[in-house]
Enzyme design. Structure first.
Site, PDB file in Angstrom:
ATOM      1  N   ALA A 180       0.779  -1.238   0.000  1.00  0.00           N
ATOM      2  CA  ALA A 180       0.000   0.000   0.000  1.00  0.00           C
ATOM      3  C   ALA A 180       0.811   1.289   0.000  1.00  0.00           C
ATOM      4  O   ALA A 180       0.320   2.335  -0.427  1.00  0.00           O
ATOM      5  CB  ALA A 180      -0.936   0.019   1.212  1.00  0.00           C
ATOM      6  N   ALA A 181       2.042   1.263   0.527  1.00  0.00           N
ATOM      7  CA  ALA A 181       2.814   2.513   0.654  1.00  0.00           C
ATOM      8  C   ALA A 181       3.047   3.147  -0.717  1.00  0.00           C
ATOM      9  O   ALA A 181       3.203   2.440  -1.711  1.00  0.00           O
ATOM     10  CB  ALA A 181       4.147   2.221   1.330  1.00  0.00           C
ATOM     11  N   GLY A 193       0.449   5.187   0.165  1.00  0.00           N
ATOM     12  CA  GLY A 193      -0.906   5.399   0.659  1.00  0.00           C
ATOM     13  C   GLY A 193      -1.853   6.118  -0.269  1.00  0.00           C
ATOM     14  O   GLY A 193      -3.024   6.315   0.079  1.00  0.00           O
ATOM     15  N   GLY A 194      -1.410   6.519  -1.452  1.00  0.00           N
ATOM     16  CA  GLY A 194      -2.291   7.225  -2.373  1.00  0.00           C
ATOM     17  C   GLY A 194      -3.495   6.406  -2.783  1.00  0.00           C
ATOM     18  O   GLY A 194      -4.627   6.918  -2.860  1.00  0.00           O
ATOM     19  N   ASP A 228       1.905  -3.298   4.012  1.00  0.00           N
ATOM     20  CA  ASP A 228       3.193  -3.150   3.332  1.00  0.00           C
ATOM     21  C   ASP A 228       4.250  -3.872   4.150  1.00  0.00           C
ATOM     22  O   ASP A 228       4.157  -3.941   5.381  1.00  0.00           O
ATOM     23  CB  ASP A 228       3.572  -1.679   3.156  1.00  0.00           C
ATOM     24  CG  ASP A 228       4.548  -1.480   1.997  1.00  0.00           C
ATOM     25  OD1 ASP A 228       4.095  -1.201   0.868  1.00  0.00           O
ATOM     26  OD2 ASP A 228       5.760  -1.626   2.216  1.00  0.00           O
ATOM     27  N   ASP A 267      -1.067  -3.999  -5.876  1.00  0.00           N
ATOM     28  CA  ASP A 267      -0.104  -3.166  -6.610  1.00  0.00           C
ATOM     29  C   ASP A 267       1.252  -3.836  -6.407  1.00  0.00           C
ATOM     30  O   ASP A 267       1.989  -3.524  -5.486  1.00  0.00           O
ATOM     31  CB  ASP A 267      -0.124  -1.743  -6.046  1.00  0.00           C
ATOM     32  CG  ASP A 267       0.728  -0.783  -6.865  1.00  0.00           C
ATOM     33  OD1 ASP A 267       1.336  -1.229  -7.859  1.00  0.00           O
ATOM     34  OD2 ASP A 267       0.797   0.395  -6.508  1.00  0.00           O
ATOM     35  N   CYS A 270       3.556  -0.801 -12.061  1.00  0.00           N
ATOM     36  CA  CYS A 270       4.041   0.355 -12.807  1.00  0.00           C
ATOM     37  C   CYS A 270       5.190  -0.100 -13.714  1.00  0.00           C
ATOM     38  O   CYS A 270       6.213   0.560 -13.828  1.00  0.00           O
ATOM     39  CB  CYS A 270       4.465   1.493 -11.875  1.00  0.00           C
ATOM     40  SG  CYS A 270       5.687   1.033 -10.627  1.00  0.00           S
TER      41      CYS A 270
END
Length: 459
Positions: free
Chosen positions: A276-277, A279-280, A298, A348, A401
Site C-alpha cells: 500500500a505505501a 498510501g495514495g 506493506d 499493486d 508500474c
C-alpha cells in the site's frame, strides 16, 4: 469480524550508514558536494534517490533542496551523455577514491548544459566543493576539465550527439524493442520530466470548483477524461495548493488514479490494499467508499509512516499493518480473531518500475536485467496466495508500474491458465483481445501502468 486493531508499530527511519567517512563539519554542506556524494551512492552502491535525498536534506540549506533534486534527478536522466563527454576529456577513468571527482564532473557538466546557472559559477562552485570533501589536490583537475569543455563545447557535443542516444541501459532498450512498435516513443517519454497530476477529493469539492481555486492562485490546470484528475501546467510545491493539508487533493499520477475506480469499492466491504505505501491508493479507496474497512499492508515499516501521514491529512481511518503479502496468515490475526476473506483486493505488485522512469530516472541504473525473473516469481507468489484470501465472486485488481509483459499480461495469462475460476473482466479502455490494459508514458499524460481485473467466479 472481531476486534479490528490499528497497527502502530512503525519503525523509525534507519540512520545514515557509514558507507563513506562522514564529513566533519558543523555548518551546512555545499549542495554540489552533497549532490556528488548522492550520485556516487546511486551509481556505485545501488541506493535510490528516494532514500538518499531525505537522508541528506538536513545537511543543506532548505533553499538548496530544489537544486539538489534538480541536479541528482537530472544527472540520472541524462547520465550516458555526460559520461561520454567525460570520456572525451579525461584520459584515464577516475576509479576508486577518485570516483567522487568523477561525480563532481557530472555535477558540473549537468549544471553547464541543463540549468540556467552561469557557466563560470557552475565551475567555481564545483571546484570549491573539493574543500569540504577534503579533495583540494584535485581542484586543478576539475577546473581544467570543465574549462576545457567550455572552450571546445561545440566540437565535443558534435561528437557526443552524432547519433541518437536512448539514455537507457541496453538490456532495457532491447526488451522494449522486442515487444513494442512504439518503443522509441516510450524511451523519449521516459527521458522527459513528468507532469504533476492532482486527484481531487470529490467528498470535499468538485473538479470544476477546485480548478477555479487554482486559477485564483494563478495556477493553471487541465482536465482529462478522468473524473478526478487535473494536470498542472507547471509543477509547484504542495503548500501552494489550496486546502492540500485539509485533504481536498492528493498528488498522484493520472494512470495510478485509475486503480480505485477500477477496483470499484463499496461501503461496508472488507478491502485489502496490498503493497500500500505510500498510501495514495488507500486514501482513494476510502474516498470512493468511506465506510469500507480497508487494510493497508506493506512489508516495509518505514514506508508505512507515509501511509499514516496521508490518512491523517485526508482525515481517514484504515487498518495499517506491516506484513509480508506472501504470508497473510501471519498478519491476518491483527485484523480479526476469526478467519476472514476480502471482498476486494488491490494488488499493486512489486515490480521493475520501468513505467515510472521519467519520475524516478535512477531506476535506469539501479534496475538490472537479472532482477526481472525474481520479481516475476514474487508477483506470481503474491497473486497466488492472496487469491486464496478473496471471497467467492470477489474482485482482485492486479496492478504494476511496469512496461514489461512478463510482469503484466504474461503473468496474468499464466494465472488464468492455472485458475479456471478466475475470470478476466474487460476494462473500459482495453480492446476485446487484450489481457488487461497497458498504459504507456507520454507527454502531458500519465506514467506507464498495467491493470488486470479478475473476478473469482465460483459456481
Amino acid at each position: 469480524m472481531k476486534e479490528i486493531k490499528r497497527h502502530n508499530s512503525i519503525k523509525k527511519m534507519t540512520a545514515l550508514s557509514k558507507r563513506n567517512k562522514p564529513i566533519k563539519q558543523d555548518k551546512f554542506i555545499p549542495v554540489r558536494a552533497v549532490a556528488a556524494q548522492v550520485i556516487l551512492q546511486v551509481l556505485d552502491q545501488g541506493k535510490s534517490l528516494a532514500t538518499l535525498i531525505p537522508e541528506y536534506q538536513s545537511k543543506i540549506k532548505s533553499q538548496d533542496l530544489p537544486l539538489l533534486q534538480e541536479i541528482c534527478f537530472g544527472i540520472c536522466r541524462v547520465l550516458p551523455r555526460l559520461e561520454k563527454i567525460i570520456s572525451l576529456l579525461v584520459s584515464k577513468p577516475l576509479k576508486g577514491k577518485t570516483r567522487i571527482i568523477h561525480c563532481l564532473l557530472l555535477v558540473g557538466l549537468y549544471q553547464i548544459l541543463y540549468t540556467r546557472i552561469p557557466a563560470h559559477a557552475a565551475v567555481d562552485e564545483v571546484v570549491n566543493a573539493t574543500k569540504v570533501l577534503n579533495l583540494e589536490s584535485f581542484r586543478g583537475l576539475l577546473n581544467g576539465v570543465l574549462r576545457n569543455f567550455l572552450r571546445d563545447e561545440e566540437q565535443i557535443l558534435k561528437k557526443v550527439d552524432l547519433h541518437w542516444q536512448t539514455l537507457h541501459p541496453e538490456w532495457l532498450v532491447n526488451k522494449l524493442k522486442k515487444v513494442y512498435t512504439n518503443w522509441r516513443d516510450i524511451i523519449n517519454a521516459n527521458n522527459q520530466k513528468p507532469p504533476m497530476w492532482l486527484r481531487v477529493n470529490l467528498q470535499k469539492t468538485t473538479l470544476e470548483n477546485y480548478r477555479t481555486l487554482l486559477q485564483e492562485q494563478g495556477i493553471e490546470s487541465v482536465q482529462t477524461d478522468h473524473p478526478q484528475a487535473l494536470r498542472l501546467a507547471q509543477p509547484c510545491p504542495v503548500h501552494l495548493l489550496p486546502y492540500f493539508f485539509d485533504g481536498w487533493i492528493s498528488v498522484q499520477d493520472l494512470h495510478a488514479q485509475w486503480s480505485a475506480l477500477l477496483l470499484d469499492p463499496k461501503n461496508e466491504e472488507f478491502i485489502l490494499d496490498a503493497c500500500a505505501a505510500p498510501g495514495g491508493k488507500t486514501t482513494h479507496i476510502l474516498e470512493k467508499a468511506p465506510t469500507a474497512t480497508v487494510v493497508a499492508l506493506d512489508v516495509e515499516a518505514s514506508r508505512l509512516q507515509r501511509v499514516e501521514e496521508n490518512l491523517q491529512r485526508m482525515q481517514q481511518q484504515a487498518v495499517v499493518i506491516c506484513g509480508d503479502a506472501t504470508k497473510p496468515d501471519e498478519w491476518l490475526s491483527e485484523v480479526s480473531e476469526s478467519a476472514v476473506q476480502f471482498d476486494r483486493i488491490l494488488l499493486d505488485a512489486p515490480c521493475s518500475a520501468t513505467g515510472v522512469i521519467r519520475r524516478h530516472p535512477d531506476i535506469k541504473w539501479l534496475r538490472k536485467e537479472e532482477d526481472i525473473a525474481p520479481l516475476v516469481e514474487l508477483q506470481g507468489d503474491i497473486l497466488e496466495v492472496l487469491w486464496g484470501k478473496l471471497k467467492p465472486n470477489g474482485i482482485l485488481l492486479y496492478a504494476t508500474c511496469s512496461l514489461l509483459p512478463e510482469e503484466n499480461s504474461q503473468q496474468i495469462a499464466t494465472f488464468l491458465q492455472n485458475h479456471k475460476e478466475a475470470k478476466l473482466e474487460k476494462l473500459p479502455f482495453s480492446d476485446i483481445n487484450e489481457i488487461g490494459h497497458q498504459f504507456f508514458p507520454s507527454e502531458n499524460a500519465g506514467d506507464g501502468f498495467y491493470y488486470a481485473k479478475l473476478r473469482k467466479q465460483i459456481e
